[in-house]
Design an enzyme around this catalytic site. Sequence first.
Site, PDB file in Angstrom:
ATOM      1  N   SER A 150     -60.329  11.245 -27.594  1.00 24.89           N
ATOM      2  CA  SER A 150     -59.978  10.267 -26.564  1.00 24.89           C
ATOM      3  C   SER A 150     -61.118   9.270 -26.377  1.00 24.89           C
ATOM      4  CB  SER A 150     -59.698  10.992 -25.242  1.00 24.89           C
ATOM      5  OG  SER A 150     -59.387  10.073 -24.244  1.00 24.89           O
ATOM      6  N   GLY A 151     -60.766   7.983 -26.417  1.00 23.15           N
ATOM      7  CA  GLY A 151     -61.764   6.933 -26.242  1.00 23.15           C
ATOM      8  C   GLY A 151     -62.348   6.419 -27.528  1.00 23.15           C
ATOM      9  N   THR A 163     -55.602   4.044 -30.214  1.00 18.58           N
ATOM     10  CA  THR A 163     -54.507   3.168 -29.782  1.00 18.58           C
ATOM     11  C   THR A 163     -54.752   1.732 -30.244  1.00 18.58           C
ATOM     12  OG1 THR A 163     -54.125   4.579 -27.856  1.00 18.58           O
ATOM     13  CG2 THR A 163     -53.223   2.348 -27.775  1.00 18.58           C
ATOM     14  N   ASN A 178     -61.928   8.052 -21.160  1.00 24.58           N
ATOM     15  CA  ASN A 178     -61.260   6.852 -21.654  1.00 24.58           C
ATOM     16  C   ASN A 178     -60.356   6.316 -20.552  1.00 24.58           C
ATOM     17  OD1 ASN A 178     -60.083   4.850 -23.145  1.00 24.58           O
ATOM     18  ND2 ASN A 178     -58.983   6.196 -24.547  1.00 24.58           N
ATOM     19  N   SER A 207     -56.341   6.497 -22.139  1.00 30.15           N
ATOM     20  CA  SER A 207     -56.226   7.627 -23.061  1.00 30.15           C
ATOM     21  C   SER A 207     -54.749   7.962 -23.296  1.00 30.15           C
ATOM     22  CB  SER A 207     -56.947   8.846 -22.489  1.00 30.15           C
ATOM     23  OG  SER A 207     -56.767   9.969 -23.317  1.00 30.15           O
ATOM     24  N   SER A 208     -54.366   8.058 -24.572  1.00 27.26           N
ATOM     25  CA  SER A 208     -53.002   8.473 -24.906  1.00 27.26           C
ATOM     26  C   SER A 208     -52.868   9.967 -24.639  1.00 27.26           C
ATOM     27  CB  SER A 208     -52.701   8.185 -26.382  1.00 27.26           C
ATOM     28  OG  SER A 208     -52.773   6.816 -26.656  1.00 27.26           O
ATOM     29  N   GLY A 219     -57.009  13.626 -31.039  1.00 28.84           N
ATOM     30  CA  GLY A 219     -58.024  14.227 -31.890  1.00 28.84           C
ATOM     31  C   GLY A 219     -58.403  15.607 -31.390  1.00 28.84           C
ATOM     32  N   GLU A 237     -60.091  18.479 -29.522  1.00 27.22           N
ATOM     33  CA  GLU A 237     -60.626  18.475 -28.161  1.00 27.22           C
ATOM     34  C   GLU A 237     -61.403  19.760 -27.894  1.00 27.22           C
ATOM     35  OE1 GLU A 237     -57.528  15.555 -25.798  1.00 27.22           O
ATOM     36  OE2 GLU A 237     -57.608  17.676 -25.258  1.00 27.22           O
TER      37      GLU A 237
END
Length: 1025
Positions: free
Chosen positions: A107-108, A112, A157, A160-161, A385, A387
């Site tokens: 994330s970040g 995206t 983020n 974040s998705s 990704g 985590e």
Amino acid sequence: MERGLQDRDRVGVQDFVLLENIQSEEEFIGNLRKRFQENLIYTYIGQVLISVNPYKQLPIYSENDIKEYRNKHFYEMPPHIFAVTDNAFRSLIEENKGQCVLISGESGSGKTEASKKVLQYIAACSGHQSTVESVKEKLLKSNPVLEAFGNAKTNRNVNSSRFGKYMDIQFDFTGTPIGGHILNYLLEKSRVVNQNAGERNFHIFYQLLAGASDEQLRELQLTRALDKYSYLSDGQNGAVRGIDDAGDFKTVQQAMSVIDFKQSEQSDIFSIIASVLHLGNVSFAEVEGVAKVEKAAAVASVAKLLGVSENELNAALTNRTIDARGDVVTSPLNRDLAIYARDALAKAIYDRLFTWLVQRLNKSLVAKDLRSAINNVMGILDIYGFEIFKKNSFEQFCINFCNEKLQQLFIELTLKSEQDEYRREGIEWVPVEYFDNKVICNLIEEKYRGIISILDEECLRPGEPTDITFLAKLTDQLAKHPHYICHEKSSTQVQKTMGRDEFRLVHYAGDVTYNVNGFLDKNNDLLFRDLKETMSKASNEIIRSCFPEGEYKNKKRPDTAITQFRNSLNNLMDILMCKEPSYIRCIKPNDQQQPGIFDDELVLHQVKYLGLMENLRVRRAGFAYRRTYETFLNRYKSLSKSTWPSFKGPAKEGVRILANDLHFGPEDFRLGETKIFIRFPRTLFDTEDAFQAKKHDIAAIIQSRWKGYVQRRKYLKLREQIIILQSYCRRHLAIQALQRRREAATKIRAFIKGFITRNDPPNGYNEEFIANMKRMWLMRLAKQLPTKVLDKSWPPAPVHCQEASTYLHRLHRLHLARKYRLSLSSERKRQFELKVLAEKLFKDKKANYLASVPYWFQNDRIPQEHAAEINSFVSTSLNGESLKYASPCTKFDRHGYKPRERFMLLSNKALYVLDGKSYKQKHRLPLEKIDFVTTNHSDSLLVIRIPLELKKDKGDLILEIPHIVELGTLVVDTVGTANIFSIVSRDSLEHNVVKGKGGVIDIQTGGQPGIVRDKGGHLVVIAGQ
């Protein structure tokens, strides 16, 4: 790519396979850091793109950048996401191979944004027909909708998705996008009811509250205050600087319109979002173990927005109906179960709404003609990704399982690609040592024995299973597995780092500790039948379609969450295996999300869990560099005389000659069927360095040839132009010469006639002659004008110019006088003013005036040896008066006319007479009360007549002044009137003596000038001739 090698010490290498030490993590990170500091965020590992998030806008995505990368060989341009997209796009269109772009990272890290850039490039490369524009617009506008409903601000983020997305873009045979299809994976629906400190719920909640109109909010029974809603955990802190929720809401509305959402559908969607907010405000009390709704208004708002019965919803939230073998039993819920039911309903509503949105988007994106897009499909996978948090739960387990599967796919496809290329080129394949994470995938998903099977079994077994019993069963069955670590059977040192409710998996990216609390509930994902039934009766069409009637009537237990996820993941793997993959690995350089900061430790952590070092080792298993013979020969042919400037034979033979001339060792390279393979980066670096040095020699040769060619062309063109110009010039000069001869003859004829008749009255012949004569005279006069003011000479003038000559002479005299006057300094001007005054006073009145004319007047005539004493007197006794003149003089006594040395000082107010020896003041005579008398002879006698009130019985002063004209001029200049100074024309001069007596001074001429006393007692002044 080779073009950047000469700058590798400053900006690193563009492809990690060119690192000399592929085992060094420090060298790997150092190369990333160098490129990041130069704003070079993209680097290759073979055909895998590494993207480091710069956290700022870079000018590398313009239309011109797209044009530069379009239809270029993959390694022809520097690393870029456009190069990866173009390579996949061309393979899709030209080779009819299905493509997939896999974007991964934490994330970040910019996943995206990377997917947006892929879509941007694809949209720019397709045509501009109206139908195409519509499809492209829908593809691009699907992003803001999915981001609003599926993205949230986390501590890592701001966008974040919180779901995985796989988008298929369908093309026709010309490469024009004609449709698309989206698959979503594992939405983090637990975020709907609870968020960590500092994080937000999904964007759409905040966008609705900030961007909806007041009227719309009234209809939804909402207020803009964020702290009024329990599901927005951060309250008013949810308003984040840098996120324009109101503007984003308008963007979402516009995107929905573009994607053909009807207005009624949009209203239903926002009603559902509002109902979730109200549902979070439903609270319960417990009376004798039975839950009761405390805020009926909140339930009423939810019922109204969803179009369900308030009573049915109230009952469904506080009761549960169980169908046990035909016996239907309704039992009340306690407060904890009621809260669980409420949260489960909120999560189910939002999760199914998101699924409906994706299906609705797919309906809008469906291709009208699928026959032309059977194989022409490009997929874009933007998925979470790996985590690793301080506390990892069920969601992290699913996400990391997904990444293990993707890593397994990645290794398999990469190895397969390498082996296929070696086989095609006839190069011997050397087995590669790498970590095969298939053992971890089996640990998680193996049938009957894997973690997923054990979790499902524990969820489905009768009795009262708990998270702890699940953990015990894991430990019992998997304790001996090398990649499973439990608290119970681990070493004491490991036990200190784990809780009793945790287990640890040794993933390919590192060890991850999972907390089992909530595993069973999240896996069961249980929604009570009463709530499903109530939702199936909703008048809100979207809700009714999300909760079909057949679902709650179906007594078959639905698959668990992890089973559904595994099935969709396996389906995704099948899709990806059928496509040719392209990889984009995203890395975030720091946790602060600030530009220019590169955290080595954080980046190394991501490099490990993205498996980049494994990828690099696989890619570098045999050879670090490979290129087609044509490409290699075309670049480096200048390094051998045998191949430069052009090689006539086969490219392979040319490369063989080139390798021999460059002294490549037998183990440094291999020649395949179509490519040269170079084993070590140093060999390529030496070759590139030699090429960079050689370029200067080649450039000099090319420049010399080109300059010679250009100059030859210029010379020939210039010569042709000069010949034409010369002919025109000669013609023009000949015409001018003829005209000059004619004009000259005419002028000579007129001149002669004018000369002959020059004394006649003006006529047509002599007027011009006379005017020319005047002109010539003026030109001569201009060269002979006097330059000094005292020069009164003047050139002679012709008869016709006499009058003008007189005027000009006078004007020039005035001009010289004015010029001389303006050039005078203030000191010289003062002297001339005094000289003019002296002329008025003494000219033709005193005989020795002419002797004073050649010399400038001086204000101080005191000898140097007396100057100090005189200056001392002036500074102490003049009392602020300004000294005008100082001179030695001789005073003659009134008795006997005895001469005595004195000094005379003239100030602006008085005349001072000082003793010649003691320098004491003898007299101070105010100027307004005395008169000065002198004779008209050439003498230095001065008589100062003193009025009676100043005499004190001493009489007039008789003085001999060396420069009497100078003194007289300065006295008159000081006083301002000439009446004070008298010049007498007599041979004797009377003066007053003591006590009213008078004396006579006789003036004689001839002999030696001087002043003496005669025998008769008179003072005799002998004046010069």
